[in-house]
Design a protein around this motif. Sequence first.
Motif, short mmCIF file in Angstrom:
data_model
loop_
_atom_site.label_atom_id
_atom_site.label_comp_id
_atom_site.label_asym_id
_atom_site.label_seq_id
_atom_site.Cartn_x
_atom_site.Cartn_y
_atom_site.Cartn_z
N TYR A 168 -2.49 -9.09 -3.27
CA TYR A 168 -1.33 -8.21 -3.11
C TYR A 168 -1.64 -7.02 -2.21
N TYR A 169 -0.80 -6.82 -1.21
CA TYR A 169 -0.88 -5.66 -0.32
C TYR A 169 0.41 -4.87 -0.49
N PRO A 170 0.42 -3.76 -1.22
CA PRO A 170 1.66 -3.01 -1.37
C PRO A 170 2.04 -2.27 -0.09
N PRO A 171 3.32 -1.92 0.03
CA PRO A 171 3.74 -1.18 1.21
C PRO A 171 3.39 0.31 1.09
N VAL A 172 3.10 0.94 2.20
CA VAL A 172 2.84 2.39 2.19
C VAL A 172 3.54 3.01 3.40
N LEU A 173 4.22 4.10 3.12
CA LEU A 173 4.89 4.84 4.18
C LEU A 173 4.09 6.13 4.37
N VAL A 174 3.61 6.34 5.59
CA VAL A 174 2.80 7.54 5.87
C VAL A 174 3.67 8.51 6.67
N LEU A 175 3.86 9.69 6.12
CA LEU A 175 4.73 10.68 6.76
C LEU A 175 3.88 11.85 7.22
N PHE A 176 4.01 12.20 8.49
CA PHE A 176 3.25 13.35 9.00
C PHE A 176 4.21 14.51 9.23
N LEU A 177 3.86 15.68 8.71
CA LEU A 177 4.73 16.85 8.85
C LEU A 177 3.95 18.01 9.45
N GLY A 178 4.56 18.71 10.38
CA GLY A 178 3.95 19.91 10.96
C GLY A 178 4.81 21.13 10.66
N ASN A 184 5.09 2.41 -6.38
CA ASN A 184 6.51 2.49 -6.00
C ASN A 184 6.82 1.54 -4.84
N PRO A 185 6.64 0.22 -5.09
CA PRO A 185 6.76 -0.73 -3.97
C PRO A 185 8.20 -0.95 -3.50
N ASP A 186 9.19 -0.44 -4.25
CA ASP A 186 10.58 -0.71 -3.83
C ASP A 186 10.98 0.07 -2.58
N ILE A 187 10.06 0.85 -1.99
CA ILE A 187 10.38 1.48 -0.70
C ILE A 187 10.66 0.41 0.36
N VAL A 188 10.14 -0.80 0.10
CA VAL A 188 10.37 -1.92 1.03
C VAL A 188 11.86 -2.08 1.32
N ASN A 189 12.66 -1.95 0.26
CA ASN A 189 14.09 -2.23 0.40
C ASN A 189 14.92 -1.01 0.79
N LYS A 190 14.25 0.12 0.99
CA LYS A 190 15.01 1.34 1.26
C LYS A 190 15.00 1.69 2.73
N ASP A 191 16.06 2.36 3.14
CA ASP A 191 16.11 2.90 4.49
C ASP A 191 15.10 4.05 4.53
N LYS A 192 14.08 3.90 5.36
CA LYS A 192 12.98 4.87 5.34
C LYS A 192 13.48 6.30 5.62
N GLU A 193 14.43 6.41 6.54
CA GLU A 193 14.93 7.74 6.90
C GLU A 193 15.56 8.45 5.70
N THR A 212 6.94 12.77 11.91
CA THR A 212 6.88 11.39 12.39
C THR A 212 6.33 10.52 11.26
N TYR A 213 6.45 9.21 11.38
CA TYR A 213 5.94 8.37 10.30
C TYR A 213 5.45 7.02 10.81
N ARG A 214 4.72 6.35 9.93
CA ARG A 214 4.29 4.97 10.19
C ARG A 214 4.50 4.20 8.90
N TYR A 215 5.18 3.08 9.00
CA TYR A 215 5.41 2.25 7.82
C TYR A 215 4.47 1.05 7.86
N TRP A 216 3.68 0.91 6.78
CA TRP A 216 2.80 -0.26 6.66
C TRP A 216 3.43 -1.19 5.62
N HIS A 217 3.94 -2.29 6.11
CA HIS A 217 4.61 -3.24 5.22
C HIS A 217 3.63 -3.81 4.19
N LYS A 218 2.41 -4.07 4.65
CA LYS A 218 1.34 -4.55 3.77
C LYS A 218 0.12 -3.69 4.09
N ALA A 219 -0.16 -2.72 3.21
CA ALA A 219 -1.14 -1.69 3.59
C ALA A 219 -2.58 -2.01 3.20
#
Length: 456
Positions: A295-305, A360-369, A393-400
């Motif tokens: 299993y590779y869960p999804p991870v959303l990486v958000l960078f903020l300045g 929290n793997p259900d981010i897969v089904n959500k609009d990232k924005e 800015t962000y990077r979405y890893w579907h299988k992290a």
Amino acid sequence: MSKKIVVLGAGISGLTAAYWLHKDGFDVRVLDKNSEAGGVMESVFMDGFLFDRGPNSGLETSPLIKQLVDETGLQDQFVYANQKGNKRYILRDNILHPLPMNPLSFLKTKLFSPRAKIRLMTEPFRGRSEDGYYQSIAEFVKRRLGSEFLDYAINPFVAGVYAGKPEDLSVKSAFPKLYALEEKYGGLIVGTIKSIRERKKRAEVSKQSAKMFSFVNGMQSLPKAICSKLGSRVELNSQVTNVAKSNAGYKIIYINSGTEYSLEADVVISAVPAYNTAEIFKFDEGLTEHLLKIYYPPVLVLFLGYKKEDIGQPLDGFGFLIPAKEKKSFLGAIWSSVLFPNRTEDKYAGFTLFIGGARNPDIVNKDKELIFPVVIKEFQEIMKIKGAPEFQTYRYWHKAIPQYNIGYIEHERYFDEFEKKYKGIILSGNYRGGISVGDCVKNSELVFQKVKSLNN
Ligand SMILES: Cc1cc2nc3c(=O)[nH]c(=O)nc-3n(C[C@H](O)[C@H](O)[C@H](O)COP(=O)(O)OP(=O)(O)OC[C@H]3O[C@@H](n4cnc5c(N)ncnc54)[C@H](O)[C@@H]3O)c2cc1C
């Protein structure tokens, strides 16, 4: 005659293995479907901010890392993390508590209740467990250290390392060194003291004391430098579609710019993720089954300045992790510009937030924005920030990241058998022998030794 070796994947696992082999005089070629080397080690400069989309740092657990840095000419780029990075925070009741790093701060901290502290001190009297492979890290820690320690130390730690869930990860597969303390010494407290003494004698570095490093221009500097050393032996934009047995050894099919090519090799080192390996080695059903179960869960990486002047929280640490019990919509944040130079201009601070994971793997089904406003609001409250981010800015890893879950040992045993059955195929990458950058580098040395032993 020297063996022909083809390495699949130019992430850190594939590149380092190829590098040791090339250095030793082997005829090696590396194929990767991406247009750049590094795999998940991606570093990008945007509007004056440097964003590491995958790993933000590595731990120098092996001298091989420094060796790679020296041999690829990266000495001027190599940086250790700011000393401030030793301070790590955990969120509890909306307050950031420094993680206690010594017995005195442990006694003083408000992160754990007095009851939890007493419970933890009874750890040396807990008995050994039966089997670590089929025991979750949650079960192990709850039994040895109590449920509050699980909730407020291990749960966030596991999210920080694996983006994982302690209830699912196998203690022996995912945290072999931790389990070994119980197996070898009977407990964690006694084991830690004794193993520190033993390591001192052997002059080894543990993960807890290994120095954190990165590069002035981000983590991708390392794979890019190794790639340069390998020169034309690395072929990017080359997607491998199939590996099959052939008379001479193995036949590799790949596509580059819409054209199909084939290659013959004596040795194939697969250093692509498990789910990609399954697509490539179709001739062994058992292998496919095992690989696809990882299993590779999804991870959303958000960078903020943000402007530093807008931040109320003192920037004096690595960042913070959030226990699941705190019910926030992200896992934690690294204070990237505190750790390493060149992440932002002086007047700004840069942060890397992690969202999703096995928790929290259900981010897969959500609009990232749509996820971001909630996360940013929570982050700003925790950090006492007024105003909006100046940069985002962000990077979405579907299988992290592969999860070494309960029963993972069955996959590992199958991979060992597979390599014995199909001599010349080596399965590598972060789903074997550890997920950290340091582990991948260490494993590349094992891969190198495996190839050498084939030659004998
Ligand atoms: C968001 C995130 C944060 C992380 N943070 C840290 C951290 O702070 N510290 C740390 O130590 N570790 C961290 N890790 C883990 C670590 O970065 C990875 O485990 C490690 O970099 C994996 O390297 P790899 O070479 O095994 O795999 P990958 O980097 O996944 O490389 C695999 C390569 O295979 C290629 N490929 C796939 N399919 C094919 C195909 N069919 N044909 C050709 N090529 C193919 C891909 O393009 C890729 O380049 C993080 C990981 C992620 C995702």
